[in-house]
Design a protein around this motif. Structure first.
Motif, PDB file in Angstrom:
ATOM      1  N   LYS A 195      10.292  13.444 -12.636  1.00 39.61           N
ATOM      2  CA  LYS A 195       8.835  13.495 -12.423  1.00 39.61           C
ATOM      3  C   LYS A 195       8.137  12.284 -13.045  1.00 39.61           C
ATOM      4  O   LYS A 195       7.278  11.658 -12.399  1.00 39.61           O
ATOM      5  N   SER A 196       8.511  11.921 -14.258  1.00 42.57           N
ATOM      6  CA  SER A 196       7.790  10.799 -14.873  1.00 42.57           C
ATOM      7  C   SER A 196       8.169   9.482 -14.188  1.00 42.57           C
ATOM      8  O   SER A 196       7.343   8.586 -14.053  1.00 42.57           O
ATOM      9  N   GLY A 197       9.393   9.396 -13.697  1.00 43.18           N
ATOM     10  CA  GLY A 197       9.800   8.231 -12.913  1.00 43.18           C
ATOM     11  C   GLY A 197       9.001   8.133 -11.615  1.00 43.18           C
ATOM     12  O   GLY A 197       8.540   7.056 -11.219  1.00 43.18           O
ATOM     13  N   ARG A 198       8.816   9.305 -10.974  1.00 39.57           N
ATOM     14  CA  ARG A 198       8.059   9.306  -9.711  1.00 39.57           C
ATOM     15  C   ARG A 198       6.616   8.876  -9.963  1.00 39.57           C
ATOM     16  O   ARG A 198       6.028   8.133  -9.163  1.00 39.57           O
ATOM     17  N   LEU A 199       6.074   9.316 -11.099  1.00 43.39           N
ATOM     18  CA  LEU A 199       4.707   8.923 -11.430  1.00 43.39           C
ATOM     19  C   LEU A 199       4.618   7.407 -11.624  1.00 43.39           C
ATOM     20  O   LEU A 199       3.715   6.752 -11.092  1.00 43.39           O
ATOM     21  N   GLN A 200       5.588   6.853 -12.341  1.00 42.90           N
ATOM     22  CA  GLN A 200       5.605   5.390 -12.538  1.00 42.90           C
ATOM     23  C   GLN A 200       5.654   4.663 -11.200  1.00 42.90           C
ATOM     24  O   GLN A 200       4.950   3.685 -10.985  1.00 42.90           O
ATOM     25  N   ILE A 201       6.507   5.154 -10.303  1.00 43.58           N
ATOM     26  CA  ILE A 201       6.667   4.487  -8.994  1.00 43.58           C
ATOM     27  C   ILE A 201       5.376   4.610  -8.178  1.00 43.58           C
ATOM     28  O   ILE A 201       4.931   3.651  -7.543  1.00 43.58           O
ATOM     29  N   LEU A 202       4.744   5.806  -8.240  1.00 43.53           N
ATOM     30  CA  LEU A 202       3.476   5.986  -7.511  1.00 43.53           C
ATOM     31  C   LEU A 202       2.422   5.008  -8.046  1.00 43.53           C
ATOM     32  O   LEU A 202       1.626   4.448  -7.284  1.00 43.53           O
ATOM     33  N   LYS A 203       2.418   4.815  -9.366  1.00 46.46           N
ATOM     34  CA  LYS A 203       1.444   3.880  -9.958  1.00 46.46           C
ATOM     35  C   LYS A 203       1.714   2.456  -9.483  1.00 46.46           C
ATOM     36  O   LYS A 203       0.787   1.721  -9.150  1.00 46.46           O
ATOM     37  N   ILE A 204       2.998   2.086  -9.441  1.00 44.16           N
ATOM     38  CA  ILE A 204       3.354   0.727  -8.995  1.00 44.16           C
ATOM     39  C   ILE A 204       2.868   0.501  -7.556  1.00 44.16           C
ATOM     40  O   ILE A 204       2.268  -0.519  -7.237  1.00 44.16           O
ATOM     41  N   SER A 228      12.916   9.599  -3.152  1.00 41.73           N
ATOM     42  CA  SER A 228      13.414   8.340  -3.720  1.00 41.73           C
ATOM     43  C   SER A 228      12.235   7.382  -3.884  1.00 41.73           C
ATOM     44  O   SER A 228      11.124   7.659  -3.391  1.00 41.73           O
ATOM     45  N   GLY A 229      12.475   6.250  -4.512  1.00 38.83           N
ATOM     46  CA  GLY A 229      11.446   5.217  -4.619  1.00 38.83           C
ATOM     47  C   GLY A 229      10.965   4.764  -3.246  1.00 38.83           C
ATOM     48  O   GLY A 229       9.772   4.528  -3.033  1.00 38.83           O
ATOM     49  N   ALA A 230      11.914   4.667  -2.303  1.00 40.44           N
ATOM     50  CA  ALA A 230      11.548   4.228  -0.951  1.00 40.44           C
ATOM     51  C   ALA A 230      10.628   5.260  -0.289  1.00 40.44           C
ATOM     52  O   ALA A 230       9.657   4.910   0.390  1.00 40.44           O
ATOM     53  N   HIS A 231      10.904   6.565  -0.506  1.00 43.07           N
ATOM     54  CA  HIS A 231      10.022   7.615   0.027  1.00 43.07           C
ATOM     55  C   HIS A 231       8.627   7.490  -0.578  1.00 43.07           C
ATOM     56  O   HIS A 231       7.620   7.653   0.109  1.00 43.07           O
ATOM     57  N   LEU A 232       8.575   7.236  -1.888  1.00 40.96           N
ATOM     58  CA  LEU A 232       7.280   7.186  -2.580  1.00 40.96           C
ATOM     59  C   LEU A 232       6.470   5.964  -2.129  1.00 40.96           C
ATOM     60  O   LEU A 232       5.246   6.037  -1.979  1.00 40.96           O
ATOM     61  N   GLU A 233       7.167   4.870  -1.871  1.00 41.17           N
ATOM     62  CA  GLU A 233       6.477   3.666  -1.369  1.00 41.17           C
ATOM     63  C   GLU A 233       5.878   3.982  -0.007  1.00 41.17           C
ATOM     64  O   GLU A 233       4.737   3.655   0.287  1.00 41.17           O
ATOM     65  N   SER A 234       6.662   4.676   0.811  1.00 40.83           N
ATOM     66  CA  SER A 234       6.208   5.019   2.146  1.00 40.83           C
ATOM     67  C   SER A 234       5.028   6.005   2.076  1.00 40.83           C
ATOM     68  O   SER A 234       4.052   5.902   2.831  1.00 40.83           O
ATOM     69  N   LEU A 235       5.094   6.947   1.128  1.00 44.17           N
ATOM     70  CA  LEU A 235       3.996   7.910   0.917  1.00 44.17           C
ATOM     71  C   LEU A 235       2.679   7.162   0.615  1.00 44.17           C
ATOM     72  O   LEU A 235       1.640   7.473   1.198  1.00 44.17           O
ATOM     73  N   CYS A 236       2.736   6.172  -0.261  1.00 40.98           N
ATOM     74  CA  CYS A 236       1.517   5.442  -0.644  1.00 40.98           C
ATOM     75  C   CYS A 236       0.951   4.680   0.555  1.00 40.98           C
ATOM     76  O   CYS A 236      -0.266   4.625   0.760  1.00 40.98           O
ATOM     77  N   ASN A 237       1.856   4.112   1.325  1.00 43.63           N
ATOM     78  CA  ASN A 237       1.419   3.376   2.500  1.00 43.63           C
ATOM     79  C   ASN A 237       0.776   4.311   3.525  1.00 43.63           C
ATOM     80  O   ASN A 237      -0.298   4.033   4.073  1.00 43.63           O
TER      81      ASN A 237
END
Ligand code: ATP
Length: 275
Positions: A195-204, A228-237
């Motif tokens: 969870k804290s990793g996902r939060l960091q990635i969402l912030k990035i 994954s990080g790739a999913h989270l990047e796609s979520l932000c986009n």
């Protein structure tokens, strides 16, 4: 463009700060990379050079980003390829490509005036599958042998150090010869973020996006177990696209929530019906 404030970062100019949720992998990797940075003392002590690091973990967790950041951290030239690029029907072509890859890396480092080069090989399992198994045939075996020959040829007193960083989602498939000392003898596992990793990635990935003050990234990190990080990047986009579709100039919480569903749905429709 040089001189403007909007300088486009070359793609490989990624640093460890751009990678979220991989603190453990980053510290293990840095420890190994200090071998390259302190090459002279390592050489004086008679310690053999570090030749290969294997990054293993699920797709989209940042293995490629880590290899790029390693190049920046060690001030090395960076060259990337994938195991699939060595697979040819014609005998000897794969092995020839491996030789050329190492030559190209050395020449690039000379041209860029660097003391070291990092060769990143994604999907190493394609060329490094256990020899003599169903997943391997004679041509693959020759290619793998050539990779081992090139890695064995890396000496600590060469003027340009070469480090091979390879990535795989299937470390169990690899030929044990690859994992012997003097080859990929450092293994770093790159897992899905907590969870804290996902939060960091969402912030990035929202750093350069207009987020409404009322958004709660922590709640999104909570809701995205298994991403994954790739999913989270796609979520932000996706969230930015949804906000634009709704005529907002800021991303609201509802857009982030809708984007979570979109990414989950996208994963489901990407899968074959049998899965
Ligand atoms: P594959 O195994 O599919 O090759 P990979 O592990 O090499 O995947 P990357 O190519 O590094 O994954 O990640 C793809 C994209 O996902 C990155 O360009 C980045 O936008 C995002 N991403 C992945 N992991 C992270 C992370 N830990 N921090 C920030 N962004 C990430």
């Amino acid at each position: 463009v040089s001189g403007s404030s909007n300088i486009v970062k070359p793609e490989f100019q990624i640093s460890f700060e751009d990678i979220g949720g991989q603190n453990m992998a980053i510290s293990e990797l840095k420890e190994a990379l200090d071998f390259i940075i302190n090459k002279d003392s390592i050489c004086k002590m008679g310690i053999r050079p570090l030749k290969g690091i294997l990054l293993s973990g699920p797709p989209g967790t940042g293995k490629t980003l880590l290899a790029k950041a390693a190049a920046k951290y060690t001030d090395s030239s960076y060259i990337a390829t994938s195991g699939s690029e060595f697979i040819e029907m014609y005998a000897g072509v794969g092995a020839q490509r491996v030789r050329k890859l190492f030559d190209t890396a050395k020449n690039l480092a000379k041209k860029e005036n660097k003391k070291s080069a990092i060769i990143f090989i994604d999907e190493i399992d394609i060329l490094g599958a256990k020899r003599g198994t169903n997943d391997s045939h004679h041509e693959y075996d020759q290619t793998l042998n050539q990779l081992l020959v090139e890695m064995d040829g890396i000496k600590s007193n060469n003027d340009i150090s070469i480090l091979v960083i390879a990535a795989t989602n299937r470390p169990d498939m690899l030929d044990s010869a690859l994992l012997r000392p003097g080859r990929f003898d450092r293994q770093v596992s790159v897992d899905l973020p907590d969870k804290s990793g996902r939060l960091q990635i969402l912030k990035i990935h929202t750093k350069n996006k207009p987020l409404d003050e009322g958004t709660n990234l922590e709640a999104i990190a909570e809701d995205t177990f298994g991403f994954s990080g790739a999913h989270l990047e796609s979520l932000c986009n996706e969230a930015a696209i949804l906000a634009m579709r709704d005529g907002y100039d800021k991303i609201m919480q509802e857009h982030l929530l809708e984007a979570v569903d979109k990414v989950i749905l996208g994963e489901k429709t990407d899968r074959k019906p049998s899965e």
